[in-house]
Design an enzyme around this catalytic site. Structure first.
Site, short mmCIF file in Angstrom:
data_model
loop_
_atom_site.label_atom_id
_atom_site.label_comp_id
_atom_site.label_asym_id
_atom_site.label_seq_id
_atom_site.Cartn_x
_atom_site.Cartn_y
_atom_site.Cartn_z
N GLU A 155 1.01 -1.28 -0.06
CA GLU A 155 0.11 0.04 0.12
C GLU A 155 0.96 1.18 -0.04
O GLU A 155 1.85 1.16 0.62
CB GLU A 155 -0.95 -0.05 1.12
N GLU A 160 -2.67 11.45 3.17
CA GLU A 160 -3.93 11.15 4.17
C GLU A 160 -3.84 12.43 5.00
O GLU A 160 -2.80 12.84 5.38
CB GLU A 160 -3.61 9.92 5.00
#
Length: 277
Positions: A155, A160
């Site tokens: 990932e 974020e």
């Protein structure tokens, strides 16, 4: 986005106030405009400028539907109330409303089965929502996820942000060897001035030997291929892109959800993916 970054991840303080393209001045895009010149040495292989109002292009985007992960509070839908192109932007709108047994709705889009790639540059110009409980992300997962599971598929979190730390942007990598479950996820963060007021360019460059993460052309995180195998570096196989707005959850909900701030609108001006010539 599958998990929160490791609490011990390195942190860099880099105040950014204007959105700039990689290595240069701001590149505004007008509705109806085609992508500008590619960065030197790169060829554009996928893009969406979101200039056609209404539903997203089904040849480019699919949707996650339902309650998906991380103890999040929202139910993901493909309804126009939650996801659409409007005013030259992708709009992901999180709403406080009862729906399918949940108290909030939002959207998560991805390129799985439509566009998958190995190595390249991802560039997304976006304006983030803010407020306790918000958790917008731009991220990537290995196409082998259904076969090998997470985190073995790899990932890459290009961006974020959690509403209780509104000025902090995180870039993180998760692998079988390095992930939050073990407390070993690799990542860094950067301080950006009011990312809910202005658009910024969030980017990632993926090479055979490293992954670099940027905000407005400023590199703040590098993850290197140690050459020790797929547990540390599963990034020699194709990945796909995801963009979502979560509400609450294991990270975004740590300081609760401010119900007075809804609806939240996460705006994306463009998505562009390049590969080296």
């Amino acid at each position: 986005m599958t998990t929160r970054p490791c609490p011990g991840a390195a942190s860099f303080l880099l105040l950014v106030s204007t959105a700039t393209a990689c290595g240069g001045a701001e590149r505004p895009t007008a509705p109806g405009a085609s992508p500008g010149p590619a960065p030197a040495g790169w060829t554009l292989v996928f893009s969406d400028e979101f200039d056609t109002p209404g539903a997203l292009d089904p040849a480019k985007w699919g949707y996650e539907i339902g309650y998906v992960r991380n103890q999040e509070a929202q139910y993901y839908t493909s309804r126009s109330e939650n996801v659409r192109a409007e005013g030259g932007n992708l709009v992901i709108e999180a709403r406080k409303e009862p729906y399918q047994g949940h108290g909030y709705t939002s959207a998560s889009i991805n390129t799985l089965g439509r566009f998958e790639f190995r190595y390249g540059r991802v560039e997304v110009r976006a304006k983030l929502p803010t407020g306790n409980g918000t958790w917008p992300a731009i991220w990537m997962l290995g196409t082998s996820r259904k076969q090998v599971g997470w985190p073995a598929c790899g990932e890459i979190d290009v961006m974020e942000n959690v509403g209780f730390e509104p000025n902090r942007i995180h870039g993180t990598v998760h692998t079988a060897a390095y992930n939050h479950v073990q407390g070993t996820a690799k990542g860094a963060s950067v301080t950006v001035a009011s990312p809910w007021e202005d658009f910024h360019v969030y980017a990632m460059e993926w090479y055979a030997d490293r992954i670099d993460v940027f905000v407005d052309g400023q590199k703040y995180f590098t993850f290197r291929n140690e050459g020790t195998g797929s547990a540390a570096w599963p990034f020699d196989k194709p990945q796909y892109l995801l963009i979502n707005l979560a509400i609450g959850g294991s990270w975004g909900g740590q300081r609760g959800i401010d119900d007075t701030r809804f609806p939240h609108r996460y705006l994306v001006d463009y998505v562009r993916i390049y590969q080296q010539r």
